[in-house]
Design a protein around this motif. Structure first.
Motif, PDB file in Angstrom:
ATOM      1  N   LEU A 304       0.841  -1.196   0.000  1.00 24.50           N
ATOM      2  CA  LEU A 304       0.000   0.000   0.000  1.00 24.50           C
ATOM      3  C   LEU A 304       0.879   1.250   0.000  1.00 24.50           C
ATOM      4  O   LEU A 304       2.040   1.205   0.440  1.00 24.50           O
ATOM      5  CB  LEU A 304      -0.900   0.015   1.236  1.00 24.50           C
ATOM      6  N   PRO A 305       0.344   2.371  -0.445  1.00 21.70           N
ATOM      7  CA  PRO A 305       1.082   3.631  -0.293  1.00 21.70           C
ATOM      8  C   PRO A 305       1.405   3.899   1.172  1.00 21.70           C
ATOM      9  O   PRO A 305       0.676   3.479   2.080  1.00 21.70           O
ATOM     10  CB  PRO A 305       0.108   4.678  -0.858  1.00 21.70           C
ATOM     11  N   THR A 306       2.495   4.592   1.409  1.00 21.35           N
ATOM     12  CA  THR A 306       2.986   4.787   2.772  1.00 21.35           C
ATOM     13  C   THR A 306       1.963   5.474   3.663  1.00 21.35           C
ATOM     14  O   THR A 306       1.737   5.065   4.813  1.00 21.35           O
ATOM     15  CB  THR A 306       4.280   5.613   2.739  1.00 21.35           C
ATOM     16  N   ASP A 307       1.320   6.539   3.155  1.00 22.20           N
ATOM     17  CA  ASP A 307       0.378   7.277   4.002  1.00 22.20           C
ATOM     18  C   ASP A 307      -0.827   6.421   4.384  1.00 22.20           C
ATOM     19  O   ASP A 307      -1.311   6.493   5.528  1.00 22.20           O
ATOM     20  CB  ASP A 307      -0.078   8.553   3.296  1.00 22.20           C
ATOM     21  N   ILE A 308      -1.286   5.555   3.472  1.00 20.82           N
ATOM     22  CA  ILE A 308      -2.416   4.670   3.794  1.00 20.82           C
ATOM     23  C   ILE A 308      -1.987   3.606   4.800  1.00 20.82           C
ATOM     24  O   ILE A 308      -2.715   3.296   5.751  1.00 20.82           O
ATOM     25  CB  ILE A 308      -2.964   4.031   2.510  1.00 20.82           C
ATOM     26  N   GLN A 338      -8.526  -6.052   2.315  1.00 20.13           N
ATOM     27  CA  GLN A 338      -7.849  -5.254   1.293  1.00 20.13           C
ATOM     28  C   GLN A 338      -8.411  -5.608  -0.075  1.00 20.13           C
ATOM     29  O   GLN A 338      -8.184  -6.690  -0.603  1.00 20.13           O
ATOM     30  CB  GLN A 338      -6.339  -5.496   1.333  1.00 20.13           C
ATOM     31  N   ARG A 339      -9.150  -4.667  -0.652  1.00 20.97           N
ATOM     32  CA  ARG A 339      -9.760  -4.876  -1.956  1.00 20.97           C
ATOM     33  C   ARG A 339      -8.977  -4.119  -3.028  1.00 20.97           C
ATOM     34  O   ARG A 339      -7.953  -3.508  -2.754  1.00 20.97           O
ATOM     35  CB  ARG A 339     -11.214  -4.410  -1.914  1.00 20.97           C
ATOM     36  N   ASP A 340      -9.526  -4.156  -4.245  1.00 18.95           N
ATOM     37  CA  ASP A 340      -8.820  -3.526  -5.362  1.00 18.95           C
ATOM     38  C   ASP A 340      -8.691  -2.016  -5.181  1.00 18.95           C
ATOM     39  O   ASP A 340      -7.644  -1.431  -5.434  1.00 18.95           O
ATOM     40  CB  ASP A 340      -9.536  -3.827  -6.684  1.00 18.95           C
ATOM     41  N   ASN A 341      -9.756  -1.376  -4.747  1.00 15.08           N
ATOM     42  CA  ASN A 341      -9.742   0.079  -4.647  1.00 15.08           C
ATOM     43  C   ASN A 341     -10.084   0.593  -3.260  1.00 15.08           C
ATOM     44  O   ASN A 341     -10.384   1.771  -3.085  1.00 15.08           O
ATOM     45  CB  ASN A 341     -10.739   0.678  -5.649  1.00 15.08           C
ATOM     46  N   GLU A 342     -10.065  -0.291  -2.253  1.00 13.94           N
ATOM     47  CA  GLU A 342     -10.434   0.140  -0.914  1.00 13.94           C
ATOM     48  C   GLU A 342      -9.805  -0.772   0.126  1.00 13.94           C
ATOM     49  O   GLU A 342      -9.643  -1.978  -0.093  1.00 13.94           O
ATOM     50  CB  GLU A 342     -11.962   0.129  -0.764  1.00 13.94           C
ATOM     51  N   ARG A 393     -12.840   2.961   6.169  1.00  9.18           N
ATOM     52  CA  ARG A 393     -12.679   2.560   4.768  1.00  9.18           C
ATOM     53  C   ARG A 393     -11.801   3.601   4.078  1.00  9.18           C
ATOM     54  O   ARG A 393     -12.171   4.780   4.002  1.00  9.18           O
ATOM     55  CB  ARG A 393     -14.025   2.439   4.064  1.00  9.18           C
ATOM     56  N   LEU A 394     -10.655   3.172   3.612  1.00  6.69           N
ATOM     57  CA  LEU A 394      -9.680   4.059   3.001  1.00  6.69           C
ATOM     58  C   LEU A 394      -9.578   3.744   1.514  1.00  6.69           C
ATOM     59  O   LEU A 394      -9.328   2.578   1.142  1.00  6.69           O
ATOM     60  CB  LEU A 394      -8.309   3.902   3.649  1.00  6.69           C
ATOM     61  N   PRO A 395      -9.801   4.723   0.650  1.00 12.63           N
ATOM     62  CA  PRO A 395      -9.638   4.461  -0.810  1.00 12.63           C
ATOM     63  C   PRO A 395      -8.179   4.191  -1.155  1.00 12.63           C
ATOM     64  O   PRO A 395      -7.267   4.835  -0.635  1.00 12.63           O
ATOM     65  CB  PRO A 395     -10.150   5.757  -1.451  1.00 12.63           C
ATOM     66  N   VAL A 396      -7.982   3.225  -2.020  1.00 12.75           N
ATOM     67  CA  VAL A 396      -6.633   2.828  -2.442  1.00 12.75           C
ATOM     68  C   VAL A 396      -6.498   3.122  -3.931  1.00 12.75           C
ATOM     69  O   VAL A 396      -7.327   2.646  -4.720  1.00 12.75           O
ATOM     70  CB  VAL A 396      -6.373   1.335  -2.163  1.00 12.75           C
ATOM     71  N   PRO A 397      -5.494   3.896  -4.338  1.00 12.47           N
ATOM     72  CA  PRO A 397      -5.326   4.165  -5.767  1.00 12.47           C
ATOM     73  C   PRO A 397      -4.995   2.893  -6.528  1.00 12.47           C
ATOM     74  O   PRO A 397      -4.389   1.951  -5.986  1.00 12.47           O
ATOM     75  CB  PRO A 397      -4.184   5.168  -5.809  1.00 12.47           C
ATOM     76  N   ALA A 398      -5.387   2.865  -7.786  1.00 12.44           N
ATOM     77  CA  ALA A 398      -5.138   1.680  -8.620  1.00 12.44           C
ATOM     78  C   ALA A 398      -3.649   1.494  -8.823  1.00 12.44           C
ATOM     79  O   ALA A 398      -2.888   2.445  -8.973  1.00 12.44           O
ATOM     80  CB  ALA A 398      -5.842   1.822  -9.961  1.00 12.44           C
TER      81      ALA A 398
END
Length: 401
Positions: A304-308, A338-342, A393-398
């Motif tokens: 995941l990105p560091t901030d997330i 952990q999903r594709d975008n969230e 719920r945190l959005p995750v960039p593609a």
């Protein structure tokens, strides 16, 4: 090799130099207008006569006008209003030297430059006084000629007055734009300082509060069994020592980031910030302190990105801390999906709140701020079937292809 940035020409040259240069160029142009080359047709209806065709009095007026204008230019930055008075007097003297029916635009051009500078740099009261004097002198010159029975150039005089007003408006716009820019910079600075203070507050609260909760649990367990089970008490105190050292390291890392200008180097010296990869270690340490953390992973486990990752870890850590401090239970469930975008995180327990919450704590507020910064969704509250739960719920960039 010098890397200093050079100022633009308009800012590098002082305003008094621009004013004096404008006066000299305008005066020289006024004199050149009367020079006729051999065979050149005379221009009729010139509203003034050339000083070359007049007596020495016209030349003396021109010398006095130039002296007044150059003196006023030198005083422009230190004494703006006296400078305008001298420049206006020079314009009147120049009009008299040329026997003009009005103060022409060329003789008033230096005054326009001064009015623009004063409106851009001085207080509103000073700039209004300067433009009032400029328009007043133009009107006074026309009235004086009418009373003396001399002709006047009304249209030219009105055009010169309009140029003075336009110069003042241009300078006033520059001043307003500069004040707006300063206000925006101050507002941005205040917002940045506030955001940094909140970030530091969240980091200190999340990193320290959990460790203090573990220390309290271990110390309480040690005090209860110190007489009957010395080995268990020794293990609990060893855990207190380990957790205390970890807390001290975290505090040093935070203080070092605040003091050190090279934040990246300092962060590297203390290791990376915690993320989801450290949740299992967090669960083991908490379970050893007496609160059983049931950890369940769903979905993918891609990086995941560091901030997330940091926010997710801190939310889980703070939720477990709240269970230790406020819930009368020995079990806590953590679900990470952990999903594709969230990234969905759920922390719940079946315990009963042991203290009355007054709403003055910072834990839930800090978690909500973390989620809002990432444009996610956050909910914390009692469960219908009893207990308490936290959902984030945190959005995750593609991921890049």
């Amino acid at each position: 090799m010098s890397t200093a940035t050079r100022l633009p020409l308009l800012k590098a040259v002082p305003p008094e130099v621009w004013t004096a240069l404008t006066w000299c160029v305008a005066t020289a142009y006024s004199l050149v207008m009367f020079v006729r080359l051999p065979g050149e047709v005379e221009v009729p209806f010139i509203p003034f006569q050339a000083p070359l065709d007049h007596t020495a009095r016209s030349w003396s007026y021109l010398v006095v006008a130039t002296t007044l204008a150059l003196t006023g230019s030198a005083l422009l930055r230190r004494r703006p209003l006296p400078a305008v008075v001298l420049l206006l007097a020079g314009s009147v003297a120049a009009a008299m030297a040329l026997n003009s029916t009005q103060i022409a635009f060329l003789q008033f051009l230096a005054v326009d430059v001064a009015l623009c500078f004063i409106a851009a740099t001085q207080a509103r009261r000073t700039s209004i006084a300067a433009i009032t004097m400029g328009v007043g002198v133009l009107a006074g010159y026309a009235v004086a000629r009418v009373l003396l029975g001399y002709p006047i150039g009304t249209s030219t005089q009105l055009a010169v007055a309009l140029s003075a007003i336009v110069a003042w408006l241009a300078g006033n716009s520059i001043r307003q734009a500069r004040e707006h820019a300063h206000a925006m910079v101050a507002q941005a600075t205040t917002q940045a300082v506030t955001a940094e203070r909140l970030r530091i507050s969240r980091e200190l609260h999340d990193s320290v509060a959990h460790s203090i909760g573990i220390i309290a649990l271990q110390a309480g367990a040690a005090s209860r069994v110190i007489d009957t089970q010395p080995s268990a008490a020794r293990s609990a105190m060893t855990a207190v020592e380990t957790t205390s050292r970890q807390t001290l390291t975290e505090l040093r890392r935070m203080l070092g980031l605040l003091r050190d200008t090279d934040a990246a180097q300092h962060r590297a010296s203390f290791g990376p910030a915690p993320g989801l990869a450290d949740v299992e270690r967090l669960a083991e340490a908490t379970s050893a302190a007496g609160l059983q953390v049931q950890l369940r992973w769903l979905g993918d486990h891609r990086p995941l990105p560091t901030d997330i990752g940091i926010s997710a870890y801190r939310i889980i850590q703070e939720s477990i801390t709240n269970v230790i401090r406020h819930a009368a239970t020995t079990t806590c469930r953590v679900t990470i999906d952990q999903r594709d975008n969230e990234l969905a995180i759920t922390i719940d327990n079946d315990g009963r709140c042991r203290v009355q919450r007054t709403g003055t704590g910072h834990g839930i507020a800090g978690m909500r701020e973390r989620v809002q910064l990432l444009h996610g969704h956050f909910h914390a509250g009692p469960r219908p079937e009893g207990g308490f739960h936290v959902i984030a719920r945190l959005p995750v960039p593609a991921a890049p292809q």
